[in-house]
Design a protein around this motif. Structure first.
Motif, PDB file in Angstrom:
ATOM      1  N   ALA A 188      -0.859   6.863 -17.799  1.00  0.00           N
ATOM      2  CA  ALA A 188      -1.752   6.196 -18.756  1.00  0.00           C
ATOM      3  C   ALA A 188      -2.344   4.906 -18.198  1.00  0.00           C
ATOM      4  N   HIS A 189      -1.665   4.292 -17.231  1.00  0.00           N
ATOM      5  CA  HIS A 189      -2.141   3.022 -16.683  1.00  0.00           C
ATOM      6  C   HIS A 189      -2.658   3.170 -15.251  1.00  0.00           C
ATOM      7  N   PHE A 190      -2.987   4.399 -14.868  1.00  0.00           N
ATOM      8  CA  PHE A 190      -3.492   4.641 -13.513  1.00  0.00           C
ATOM      9  C   PHE A 190      -4.727   3.801 -13.207  1.00  0.00           C
ATOM     10  N   ASP A 191      -5.594   3.619 -14.201  1.00  0.00           N
ATOM     11  CA  ASP A 191      -6.858   2.926 -13.960  1.00  0.00           C
ATOM     12  C   ASP A 191      -6.697   1.445 -13.632  1.00  0.00           C
ATOM     13  N   LEU A 192      -5.524   0.887 -13.834  1.00  0.00           N
ATOM     14  CA  LEU A 192      -5.318  -0.503 -13.405  1.00  0.00           C
ATOM     15  C   LEU A 192      -5.496  -0.629 -11.896  1.00  0.00           C
ATOM     16  N   GLY A 193      -5.139   0.428 -11.159  1.00  0.00           N
ATOM     17  CA  GLY A 193      -5.410   0.477  -9.727  1.00  0.00           C
ATOM     18  C   GLY A 193      -4.615  -0.503  -8.893  1.00  0.00           C
ATOM     19  N   ARG A 194      -4.909  -0.487  -7.607  1.00  0.00           N
ATOM     20  CA  ARG A 194      -4.165  -1.330  -6.675  1.00  0.00           C
ATOM     21  C   ARG A 194      -4.473  -2.811  -6.862  1.00  0.00           C
ATOM     22  N   GLY A 195      -5.618  -3.128  -7.445  1.00  0.00           N
ATOM     23  CA  GLY A 195      -5.989  -4.527  -7.604  1.00  0.00           C
ATOM     24  C   GLY A 195      -5.185  -5.259  -8.657  1.00  0.00           C
ATOM     25  N   TYR A 196      -4.560  -4.516  -9.585  1.00  0.00           N
ATOM     26  CA  TYR A 196      -3.820  -5.169 -10.664  1.00  0.00           C
ATOM     27  C   TYR A 196      -2.647  -5.997 -10.137  1.00  0.00           C
ATOM     28  N   ALA A 197      -1.859  -5.429  -9.246  1.00  0.00           N
ATOM     29  CA  ALA A 197      -0.690  -6.150  -8.757  1.00  0.00           C
ATOM     30  C   ALA A 197      -0.421  -5.898  -7.274  1.00  0.00           C
ATOM     31  N   TYR A 198      -0.514  -4.642  -6.842  1.00  0.00           N
ATOM     32  CA  TYR A 198      -0.174  -4.318  -5.445  1.00  0.00           C
ATOM     33  C   TYR A 198      -0.945  -5.188  -4.456  1.00  0.00           C
ATOM     34  N   ALA A 199      -2.241  -5.338  -4.664  1.00  0.00           N
ATOM     35  CA  ALA A 199      -3.068  -6.086  -3.717  1.00  0.00           C
ATOM     36  C   ALA A 199      -2.735  -7.567  -3.682  1.00  0.00           C
ATOM     37  N   ALA A 201       0.382  -8.737  -3.491  1.00  0.00           N
ATOM     38  CA  ALA A 201       1.594  -8.942  -2.694  1.00  0.00           C
ATOM     39  C   ALA A 201       1.218  -9.316  -1.263  1.00  0.00           C
ATOM     40  N   PRO A 202       2.056 -10.095  -0.585  1.00  0.00           N
ATOM     41  CA  PRO A 202       1.767 -10.434   0.804  1.00  0.00           C
ATOM     42  C   PRO A 202       1.631  -9.178   1.661  1.00  0.00           C
ATOM     43  N   ALA A 203       0.677  -9.192   2.554  1.00  0.00           N
ATOM     44  CA  ALA A 203       0.440  -8.032   3.416  1.00  0.00           C
ATOM     45  C   ALA A 203       1.638  -7.799   4.332  1.00  0.00           C
ATOM     46  N   HIS A 204       1.933  -6.524   4.585  1.00  0.00           N
ATOM     47  CA  HIS A 204       2.975  -6.139   5.535  1.00  0.00           C
ATOM     48  C   HIS A 204       2.519  -4.840   6.188  1.00  0.00           C
ATOM     49  N   PRO A 205       2.719  -4.695   7.496  1.00  0.00           N
ATOM     50  CA  PRO A 205       2.214  -3.485   8.167  1.00  0.00           C
ATOM     51  C   PRO A 205       2.815  -2.185   7.655  1.00  0.00           C
ATOM     52  N   ALA A 206       3.985  -2.244   7.032  1.00  0.00           N
ATOM     53  CA  ALA A 206       4.617  -1.023   6.519  1.00  0.00           C
ATOM     54  C   ALA A 206       4.293  -0.755   5.053  1.00  0.00           C
ATOM     55  N   SER A 207       3.552  -1.626   4.407  1.00  0.00           N
ATOM     56  CA  SER A 207       3.235  -1.432   2.996  1.00  0.00           C
ATOM     57  C   SER A 207       2.157  -0.364   2.826  1.00  0.00           C
ATOM     58  N   ALA A 208       2.225   0.353   1.687  1.00  0.00           N
ATOM     59  CA  ALA A 208       1.260   1.425   1.441  1.00  0.00           C
ATOM     60  C   ALA A 208       1.137   1.672  -0.049  1.00  0.00           C
ATOM     61  N   TYR A 209      -0.071   2.060  -0.460  1.00  0.00           N
ATOM     62  CA  TYR A 209      -0.370   2.395  -1.852  1.00  0.00           C
ATOM     63  C   TYR A 209      -0.803   3.849  -1.901  1.00  0.00           C
ATOM     64  N   HIS A 210      -0.171   4.648  -2.776  1.00  0.00           N
ATOM     65  CA  HIS A 210      -0.462   6.077  -2.842  1.00  0.00           C
ATOM     66  C   HIS A 210      -0.740   6.508  -4.275  1.00  0.00           C
ATOM     67  N   GLU A 211      -1.670   7.434  -4.419  1.00  0.00           N
ATOM     68  CA  GLU A 211      -1.955   8.086  -5.690  1.00  0.00           C
ATOM     69  C   GLU A 211      -1.451   9.518  -5.609  1.00  0.00           C
ATOM     70  N   LEU A 212      -0.698   9.941  -6.639  1.00  0.00           N
ATOM     71  CA  LEU A 212      -0.060  11.245  -6.639  1.00  0.00           C
ATOM     72  C   LEU A 212      -0.597  12.115  -7.772  1.00  0.00           C
ATOM     73  N   GLU A 213      -0.487  13.425  -7.592  1.00  0.00           N
ATOM     74  CA  GLU A 213      -0.816  14.360  -8.661  1.00  0.00           C
ATOM     75  C   GLU A 213       0.410  14.499  -9.562  1.00  0.00           C
ATOM     76  N   ALA A 214       0.556  13.579 -10.480  1.00  0.00           N
ATOM     77  CA  ALA A 214       1.733  13.555 -11.350  1.00  0.00           C
ATOM     78  C   ALA A 214       1.419  12.731 -12.586  1.00  0.00           C
ATOM     79  N   ASP A 215       2.217  12.957 -13.644  1.00  0.00           N
ATOM     80  CA  ASP A 215       2.161  12.068 -14.798  1.00  0.00           C
ATOM     81  C   ASP A 215       3.191  10.960 -14.611  1.00  0.00           C
ATOM     82  N   HIS A 216       3.342  10.131 -15.613  1.00  0.00           N
ATOM     83  CA  HIS A 216       4.236   8.974 -15.470  1.00  0.00           C
ATOM     84  C   HIS A 216       5.675   9.398 -15.233  1.00  0.00           C
ATOM     85  N   ILE A 217       6.188  10.293 -16.073  1.00  0.00           N
ATOM     86  CA  ILE A 217       7.582  10.706 -15.954  1.00  0.00           C
ATOM     87  C   ILE A 217       7.828  11.454 -14.645  1.00  0.00           C
ATOM     88  N   GLY A 218       6.866  12.230 -14.201  1.00  0.00           N
ATOM     89  CA  GLY A 218       7.061  13.039 -13.004  1.00  0.00           C
ATOM     90  C   GLY A 218       6.836  12.325 -11.694  1.00  0.00           C
TER      91      GLY A 218
END
Length: 239
Positions: A188-199, A201-218
């Motif tokens: 339900a909150h997918f549209d907040l996107g990476r800019g809401y909070a993930y972006a 956070a301090p950058a780190h070379p191992a950090s990653a943001y992924h979108e999955l084919e799933a609902d919240h519970i799954g």
């Protein structure tokens, strides 16, 4: 040396084996020690302890894994558990990496939408008056309001728009560390996107943001292969 230990925090109103159960089992099968403590927002507890108490539980779990011989510990969670993992990492600095899976609980958003306004005012008045008995106040899961009986002081900790559970603020104050963030496209909150909070956070070379084919519970189960690969890549075993 043991593989990194994992602390996984469950989501709001969840009950054992939790939505993180399949992921926890897969991590154990891959050789990772895993702890999944019950937290105050479980269905059985419904906020019987403060948010700061919950962070202490998570910090204690990371320390328990270190005592078991884990040289590295990754702190993660699903939904409200993901929110708490971020808050714990900010305040206790006890993790070597973070797993944020289908993050949930948005006190800032709830306030902006006017959903929590009345409950916050009632809780603040009760606290100022010295009242400690549980009140019926508004909680939200995936955008759906629900009345819950909760101590007013606890409500203010969990729901204040400038309180300790606000994810953008917690991301801004993290130390640089590997951060895997995954969210389902049917959340339900997918549209907040990476800019809401993930972006934030301090950058780190191992950090990653992924979108999955799933609902919240799954989302935790859908992220299993992603999490295992990220852990292997980010925390390789010594050769």
């Amino acid at each position: 040396m043991k593989r990194p230990g994992i602390v996984l925090a469950h989501g709001k109103w969840d009950k054992p084996p939790y939505a993180i159960g399949a992921l926890a089992d897969a991590l154990r099968a891959a050789g990772h020690p895993v702890l999944t403590p019950e937290l105050p927002w479980s269905l059985a507890r419904l906020y019987d302890a403060s948010f700061h108490d919950a962070l202490q539980i998570l910090d204690a779990a990371t320390q328990a894994l270190r005592r078991q011989g884990c040289g590295q510990v990754v702190l993660g969670g699903h939904s409200m558990g993901a929110n708490a993992a971020l808050a714990c990492a900010r305040r206790h600095a006890s993790a070597d990496g973070l797993l944020v899976l289908g993050p949930g609980h948005f006190p800032d958003w709830l306030h902006q939408q006017g959903i929590s306004t009345d409950s916050l005012a009632r809780a603040a008045h009760a606290v100022a008056s010295g009242e400690q008995e549980r009140l019926t106040l508004t909680d939200v899961f995936q955008g759906r309001p629900r009345p819950v009986r909760i101590p007013p002081a606890h409500y203010l900790e969990y729901f204040a728009p400038d309180g300790p559970a606000v994810m953008p603020d917690n991301c801004r104050h993290l130390e640089p560390l590997p951060l895997l963030w995954a969210v389902g496209r049917a959340d339900a909150h997918f549209d907040l996107g990476r800019g809401y909070a993930y972006a934030l956070a301090p950058a780190h070379p191992a950090s990653a943001y992924h979108e999955l084919e799933a609902d919240h519970i799954g989302t935790p189960q859908a992220a299993t292969a992603l999490v295992l690969a990220w852990l292997q890549r980010t925390f390789p075993e010594p050769t």
